[in-house]
Design a protein around this motif. Structure first.
Motif, PDB file in Angstrom:
ATOM      1  N   UNK A 189       0.856  -1.177   0.000  1.00  0.00           N
ATOM      2  CA  UNK A 189       0.000   0.000   0.000  1.00  0.00           C
ATOM      3  C   UNK A 189       0.896   1.231   0.000  1.00  0.00           C
ATOM      4  N   UNK A 190       0.787   2.101  -1.039  1.00  0.00           N
ATOM      5  CA  UNK A 190       1.657   3.289  -1.047  1.00  0.00           C
ATOM      6  C   UNK A 190       1.250   4.261   0.068  1.00  0.00           C
ATOM      7  N   UNK A 191       2.222   4.910   0.663  1.00  0.00           N
ATOM      8  CA  UNK A 191       1.926   5.918   1.685  1.00  0.00           C
ATOM      9  C   UNK A 191       1.562   5.312   3.018  1.00  0.00           C
ATOM     10  N   UNK A 192       1.139   6.186   3.905  1.00  0.00           N
ATOM     11  CA  UNK A 192       0.803   5.790   5.270  1.00  0.00           C
ATOM     12  C   UNK A 192      -0.600   5.170   5.315  1.00  0.00           C
ATOM     13  N   UNK A 193      -0.781   4.135   6.118  1.00  0.00           N
ATOM     14  CA  UNK A 193      -2.101   3.490   6.244  1.00  0.00           C
ATOM     15  C   UNK A 193      -3.169   4.505   6.666  1.00  0.00           C
ATOM     16  N   UNK A 194      -2.805   5.426   7.547  1.00  0.00           N
ATOM     17  CA  UNK A 194      -3.769   6.395   8.078  1.00  0.00           C
ATOM     18  C   UNK A 194      -4.385   7.255   6.974  1.00  0.00           C
TER      19      UNK A 194
END
Lengths: 85, 190
Positions: B11-16
């Motif tokens: 998943x690109x980037x932060x999960x939040x």
């Protein structure tokens, strides 16, 4: 799929073409149902391209790609149904 | 993102940010449905209201945001290749392109208000101003995020981990996705 500059450019050109098509559809003498269907179809294709290529979710876990795609589909169907009915 | 894991399912980037994006899309979905239902219930009022809008400005805004999104996606690509200076440059170009949207939106708001249309005119203008201004605020917030990302990238802040670039870009693409629905809903389908 490894993202490449060429793939990004191709997607951008497709998005531009679909935007111009969608804008052009509004000036045609189409029935309301057909106009809504065709315009929302361009919206669906555009957002799926943004999700898969620009957001790079094509290679993401199925859950996240699926959530984003289902959400986009839900919005398009909900808007389409409320506009036509 | 660690550069060594390129090619794996991730998943690109932060999960939040993805949880935040889904929450934002939920709010916009509710607004789109409210607009559609109101349009179905007030066909003449919405047709008259839409006739006062500027479809060309709507089109320019769409092209501006899509192109800006493309430039920001290019910046992520450069960041993933370790070319952080180039990544920062493309973020700035993306911000400059998005500024076309801001100028155009101001002109459109100003011309409508000069004709006496505002939030209280009728339900069409209430929804038009509310939804487009709500989106406008998201564009401004996105630009602030991109400025932070560009500055950090320019200083070499993402040398070992480009999660921050991807997170900012994902938010920006969400803003683009919302406008992709807004443009036909408000300007094209009459």
């Amino acid at each position: 799929m490894q993202l490449t500059s060429r793939k990004l450019t191709g997607t951008w050109l497709l998005l531009i073409a679909l935007t111009l098509t969608s804008a052009g559809l509004g000036s045609l003498e189409l029935s309301e149902e057909l106009l809504v269907f065709l315009v929302l179809l361009t919206v669906l294709i555009k957002n799926y391209q943004i999700i898969d290529v620009f957001m790079e979710l094509k290679n993401a876990p199925l859950l996240w790609r699926g959530l984003m795609q289902c959400f986009t589909l839900f919005i398009v169907v909900a808007v389409g149904v409320t506009l036509i009915i | 993102m660690n550069k060594s894991v390129v090619g794996q399912k991730r998943l690109p980037g932060d999960l939040a940010i993805w949880i935040f994006i889904l929450a934002e899309l939920t709010v916009f979905a509710a607004l789109f449905i409210v607009f559609s239902v109101s349009k179905s219930l007030n066909v003449e009022m919405f047709a008259e209201g839409q006739a006062t809008l500027h479809p060309l400005m709507g089109l320019i805004n769409t092209l501006s945001l899509i192109t800006s999104s493309f430039f920001v996606a290019k910046s992520v690509l450069f960041a993933s290749q370790g070319q952080l200076a180039k990544s920062a440059q493309w973020v700035w170009i993306g911000i400059a392109t998005a500024s076309i949207y801001i100028v155009t939106k101001f002109i459109e708001y100003q011309s409508l208000m000069a004709l006496g249309y505002n939030l209280r005119t009728n339900i069409f203008y209430t929804l038009y101003f509310f939804i487009t201004f709500f989106h406008f605020m998201h564009v401004l917030m996105g630009i602030v995020i991109l400025i932070v990302v560009a500055n950090k990238a320019r200083k070499g802040g993402y040398e070992s981990d480009i999660t921050g670039v991807e997170t900012g870009a994902s938010y920006w693409h969400m803003v683009d996705m919302v406008w992709v629905v807004l443009f036909p809903l408000i300007y094209v389908i009459k």
